[in-house]
Design a protein around this motif. Structure first.
Motif, PDB file in Angstrom:
ATOM      1  N   LYS A  58       2.670  -3.304  -2.873  1.00 54.43           N
ATOM      2  CA  LYS A  58       1.566  -2.969  -2.112  1.00 54.43           C
ATOM      3  C   LYS A  58       1.112  -1.550  -2.913  1.00 54.43           C
ATOM      4  O   LYS A  58      -0.170  -1.642  -2.930  1.00 54.43           O
ATOM      5  CB  LYS A  58       2.377  -2.272  -0.805  1.00 54.43           C
ATOM      6  CG  LYS A  58       2.921  -3.769  -0.141  1.00 54.43           C
ATOM      7  CD  LYS A  58       3.695  -3.188   1.342  1.00 54.43           C
ATOM      8  CE  LYS A  58       4.575  -1.996   1.217  1.00 54.43           C
ATOM      9  NZ  LYS A  58       5.968  -2.298   0.474  1.00 54.43           N
ATOM     10  N   SER A  59       1.891  -0.838  -3.348  1.00 48.87           N
ATOM     11  CA  SER A  59       1.263   0.252  -4.176  1.00 48.87           C
ATOM     12  C   SER A  59       0.632   0.142  -5.227  1.00 48.87           C
ATOM     13  O   SER A  59      -0.620   0.500  -5.678  1.00 48.87           O
ATOM     14  CB  SER A  59       2.400   1.269  -4.519  1.00 48.87           C
ATOM     15  OG  SER A  59       2.757   1.880  -3.144  1.00 48.87           O
ATOM     16  N   THR A  60       1.063  -0.965  -5.810  1.00 47.18           N
ATOM     17  CA  THR A  60       0.428  -1.511  -7.203  1.00 47.18           C
ATOM     18  C   THR A  60      -0.908  -1.986  -6.867  1.00 47.18           C
ATOM     19  O   THR A  60      -1.875  -1.540  -7.562  1.00 47.18           O
ATOM     20  CB  THR A  60       1.126  -2.609  -7.836  1.00 47.18           C
ATOM     21  OG1 THR A  60       2.659  -2.001  -8.090  1.00 47.18           O
ATOM     22  CG2 THR A  60       0.558  -3.124  -9.202  1.00 47.18           C
ATOM     23  N   ALA A  84      -4.791   4.071   1.885  1.00 53.13           N
ATOM     24  CA  ALA A  84      -3.901   5.064   2.359  1.00 53.13           C
ATOM     25  C   ALA A  84      -2.441   4.318   2.319  1.00 53.13           C
ATOM     26  O   ALA A  84      -2.381   3.086   2.629  1.00 53.13           O
ATOM     27  CB  ALA A  84      -3.994   5.241   3.951  1.00 53.13           C
ATOM     28  N   ASP A  85      -1.554   4.760   1.520  1.00 51.56           N
ATOM     29  CA  ASP A  85      -0.342   4.409   1.200  1.00 51.56           C
ATOM     30  C   ASP A  85       0.727   4.965   2.041  1.00 51.56           C
ATOM     31  O   ASP A  85       1.172   6.091   1.747  1.00 51.56           O
ATOM     32  CB  ASP A  85      -0.132   4.499  -0.381  1.00 51.56           C
ATOM     33  CG  ASP A  85       1.075   3.678  -1.105  1.00 51.56           C
ATOM     34  OD1 ASP A  85       1.525   2.995   0.095  1.00 51.56           O
ATOM     35  OD2 ASP A  85       1.231   3.355  -2.177  1.00 51.56           O
ATOM     36  N   GLU A  86       1.219   4.212   3.022  1.00 50.10           N
ATOM     37  CA  GLU A  86       2.145   4.608   4.188  1.00 50.10           C
ATOM     38  C   GLU A  86       1.775   6.190   4.387  1.00 50.10           C
ATOM     39  O   GLU A  86       2.444   7.149   4.253  1.00 50.10           O
ATOM     40  CB  GLU A  86       3.481   4.822   3.408  1.00 50.10           C
ATOM     41  CG  GLU A  86       4.024   3.295   2.961  1.00 50.10           C
ATOM     42  CD  GLU A  86       5.372   3.261   2.452  1.00 50.10           C
ATOM     43  OE1 GLU A  86       6.115   3.951   2.945  1.00 50.10           O
ATOM     44  OE2 GLU A  86       5.635   2.439   1.543  1.00 50.10           O
ATOM     45  N   PRO A  87       0.635   6.154   5.055  1.00 45.61           N
ATOM     46  CA  PRO A  87       0.049   7.667   5.489  1.00 45.61           C
ATOM     47  C   PRO A  87       1.178   8.408   6.431  1.00 45.61           C
ATOM     48  O   PRO A  87       1.028   9.736   6.573  1.00 45.61           O
ATOM     49  CB  PRO A  87      -1.273   7.574   6.036  1.00 45.61           C
ATOM     50  CG  PRO A  87      -1.142   6.021   6.470  1.00 45.61           C
ATOM     51  CD  PRO A  87      -0.358   5.300   5.396  1.00 45.61           C
TER      52      PRO A  87
HETATM   53 MG   LIG Z   1       4.866   1.750  -2.449  1.00 46.78          MG
END
Ligand SMILES: [Mg+2]
Ligand SMILES: Nc1ncnc2c1ncn2[C@@H]1O[C@H](COP(=O)(O)OP(=O)(O)OP(=O)(O)O)[C@@H](O)[C@H]1O
Length: 230
Positions: A47-49, A169-172
């Motif tokens: 996901k972050s990638t 937004a990454d796990e905001p």
């Molecule tokens: Mg991640």
């Protein structure tokens, strides 16, 4: 509705000598103006990638990423930086605010990177957004002098101060308790509605994901069938 972001057949392989890790495989994605999309998936699914690639913070091994009709692939670092500043806002799990600067300065920062914006204007816009996120009484506080939820609201103000067409937004809300997570998400959604901003949000929280227009499940670097009952 017009498409802001299009990703085509994205592959990402980390190649470190003998170790070759394929993290994303043949991913397609498109985001339309004002749309709210939630990406869910287990830890390590990529996901972050994916968000890094979409935000031009890293480049795919193959595949194309188009932002506002321009392909990021052939741009250099400076050009990608300008595209980011022009069109995107970022919210991270751990706010990433600059500890030595106060709330106004942190929020004004993306505008100050634009040579055409006077400092006075950047500060005025930052103050307006901080008031909108309910922090008008904490303008001069540094991140260390704010609560977790307040920091995340500063981070949201910073992501929106340039009026981007898309917020990544990454796990905001990943670092917040239930009530704070709900209110931070509600705030994001409200600002998004008033500013016509699209939102692509990675979350582990199925309740928040359910509030998006569209949910997508990433499994071992590929899209999989999203099942809302899980
Ligand atoms: Mg991640
Ligand atoms: N620089 C790197 N070199 C090699 N492998 C990497 C690198 N960065 C990430 N990976 C691997 O890529 C995979 C996906 O990582 P990523 O950070 O995208 O996962 P994620 O879905 O965001 O997970 P989480 O929910 O834990 O944040 C992981 O298995 C990770 O080990």
């Amino acid at each position: 509705m017009s498409e802001i972001l299009i990703a085509k057949d994205i592959n990402k392989i980390y190649d470190e000598g003998l170790i070759r890790t394929q993290v994303l495989t043949g991913l397609d994605l498109s985001v339309r103006a004002g749309e709210r999309i939630a990406i869910v998936g287990t830890s390590g699914s990529g996901k972050s990638t994916l968000l890094h690639l979409l935000g031009g913070l890293d480049v795919p091994t193959s595949g194309e990423i188009w932002l506002h009709g321009q392909c990021l692939n052939n741009m250099n670092e400076t050009q990608r930086g300008e595209m980011r500043n022009q069109h995107l806002g970022f919210v991270y799990q751990f706010h990433h605010l600059l500890p030595e600067f106060n709330a106004i300065e942190n929020v004004a920062m993306p505008l100050l990177l634009r040579p055409s914006v006077p400092i006075k204007t950047a500060r005025a816009e930052a103050i307006e957004l901080l008031e909108r996120v309910g922090l008008g009484h904490r303008l001069d506080h540094r991140p260390g002098e704010l609560s977790g939820g307040e920091r995340q609201r500063v981070a949201i103000a910073r992501a929106l101060v340039t009026k981007p067409s898309l917020v990544l937004a990454d796990e905001p809300t990943g670092n917040l308790d239930y009530d704070n997570a709900q209110s931070v998400f509600a705030l994001l959604a409200e600002l998004q509605d008033t500013m016509q901003t699209a939102l692509l949000m990675v979350t582990h929280d199925r309740n928040l994901a359910a509030m998006a227009d569209r949910q997508m499940l990433l499994k071992n670097g590929q899209w999989s069938q999203f099942d809302s009952s899980i």
